[in-house]
Design an enzyme around this catalytic site. Structure first.
Site, PDB file in Angstrom:
ATOM      1  CB  CYS A 143      -7.151   2.838   3.120  1.00 11.30           C
ATOM      2  SG  CYS A 143      -7.365   4.420   2.271  1.00 11.30           S
ATOM      3  CB  CYS A 146      -6.647   1.921  -0.490  1.00  7.61           C
ATOM      4  SG  CYS A 146      -5.490   2.991   0.397  1.00  7.61           S
TER       5      CYS A 146
END
Length: 453
Positions: free
Chosen positions: A53, A56
């Site tokens: 991600c 993230c």
């Protein structure tokens, strides 16, 4: 230039950087399956992430800073992170539906963080939620300290009562957003006037408002409406959060880099209305300004000229545009009253036609975005399929009219019927039965799953 010797030490700056990274990560614990059983003895601030991600990865250095700062200030909150793809069952139990998801876990409760992903905002959230739901204010000095520290906070004044029980329930739900205090009547500032006791007050914008059950309705709903300052610098995230208040949002859409009179005048007019007509409009309106019209254009599916004023109804996606020239505060007040009286026609909304329009607009915006960011990729994704379809259409149009194309299809069809091998293959390709996965287990109570993460 001579090549560096094998085994030579790293440059000092690289060494310091690596040591600094290792130092930061040392205050963030990598969590595994044992966390589920051991967590209830402590308060945890956890980042549920996915390794692939991009958001993230962007959060990771900020999260490391959060771990260092929480350790430095001696916070009882432990900071950790969990790979939600490796421990999906645990993440599912905590209601993780997107990445990254930040939760504060306190006993049996899980509190979602939905604020800006900055170190200070995350630490403020952890400090607020990890403490007592309702914090006492024992002195006037402490009250003054809280006023300086918080832009908005709520205070219950009085003894035990049904209103205090409602206040406690509201605090347990909305502690993720704001602070809740309790005090005796002699602690509050002298300028506060109370008609009856007990009472719940909100202090903001250098004044206060008293909760009135008859006029304001449910206490939790009133707190949710009043948890914002009356005037705000609005962005997309904040506008989404304002949707819970049920208020109309009057926004001056300006270019903050443009210092011309036209831009600064509209912003000043909105600020004056928010301040001088606070008592008249604060129950129905939220005021603010937004830098640039990109987000508003996407929201309204229209091209707004800048500067301008737009009134948004975030509960049903309606909006109201100016029906007059705004030269001063009186003009703005007249426009706002016209909106409240239903004189100004509402545009937009959430009807079926508007939803279809939204689908077309989003699809068009996606295509344009792809071509702008990567023209080659856009040509590959959209040009190739269109080219194949064009060739097929051309082939159909130029096919022989003596039935050759149809006859070829018939031959293939006959061979499929007459050939036992083809029939056998067809039987072999029948789908096999399978087992559907069992239902997921129940999730723990999550105080902030009102919206999709």
């Amino acid at each position: 230039m001579a090549a560096p010797r094998r085994g030579a030490s790293l440059p000092l700056c690289v060494t310091v950087f690596l040591l600094d990274m290792a130092f930061c990560k040392g205050f963030v614990e990598d969590l595994d399956e044992s966390f589920k059983e051991n967590r209830k003895d402590d308060i945890w601030l956890v980042d549920f992430y996915a390794p692939w991600c991009g958001h993230c990865k962007k959060l990771e250095p900020i999260w490391n800073e959060v771990g260092v700062e929480m350790k430095r200030i001696g916070s009882p909150v432990k900071v950790g992170k969990m790979d939600a793809t490796s421990y999906s069952s645990i993440a599912s139990e905590f209601g993780v539906r997107g990445y990254p998801t930040i939760k504060l876990l306190k006993g049996d409760m899980a509190y979602n963080y939905r604020g800006p992903r900055t170190k200070d905002d995350i630490i403020e959230f952890a400090h607020r939620v990890s403490g007592a739901l309702i914090r006492p204010l024992p002195s006037q000095q402490m009250f003054a300290h809280v006023q300086k520290r918080h832009h908005v906070f709520f205070v219950y004044i009085g003894g035990e009562s049904p209103l205090k029980e409602k206040y406690l329930d509201a605090a347990s739900e909305l502690i993720v957003y704001t602070y809740f205090y309790s005090a005796s009547e002699d602690v509050v500032p002298e300028y506060v006037t109370l008609k009856e006791m007990p009472a719940v007050l909100v202090f903001k914008d250098e004044t206060y408002f008293v909760y009135d059950e008859y006029e304001d309705g449910d206490l939790s709903s009133w707190i949710n409406r009043e948890r914002f300052q009356n005037y705000l610098a609005v962005d997309g995230f904040l506008l989404y959060e304002l949707g819970d208040t049920g208020k109309l949002v009057a926004i001056a859409v300006i270019d903050e880099k443009n210092t011309s009179v036209e831009h600064t005048r509209l912003k000043s007019i909105i600020q004056e209305v928010a301040r001088d007509y606070r008592d008249q409009f604060h129950r129905d309106f939220q005021f603010g300004h937004m830098d640039g019209n990109d987000y508003i254009n996407t929201l309204l599916m229209d091209e707004l000229k800048v500067p301008t004023v737009v009134v948004l109804n975030t509960s049903n996606q309606q909006y109201f545009l100016l029906d007059r020239q705004i030269q001063n505060t009186e003009d703005m007040v007249q426009f706002i009253n016209s909106v409240l009286d239903g004189v100004v026609e509402a545009q937009g909304g959430d009807s079926i036609l508007q939803r279809l329009k939204r689908m077309v607009f989003d699809a068009k915006s996606t295509v344009v975005s792809i071509f702008r960011s990567s023209p080659i990729m856009g040509c590959f994704l959209f040009g190739l399929p269109l080219g194949v379809i064009s060739i097929m259409c051309y082939g159909i149009y130029t096919a022989d009219t003596d039935g050759g194309y149809i006859e070829e299809r018939c031959e293939v069809s006959r061979s499929e019927v007459d050939s036992p091998e083809v029939a056998a293959d067809g039987q072999a390709q029948q789908p096999r039965g399978g087992h559907s996965p069992g239902p997921a287990g129940p999730e723990p109570k999550d105080l902030l799953e009102k919206k999709t993460d």
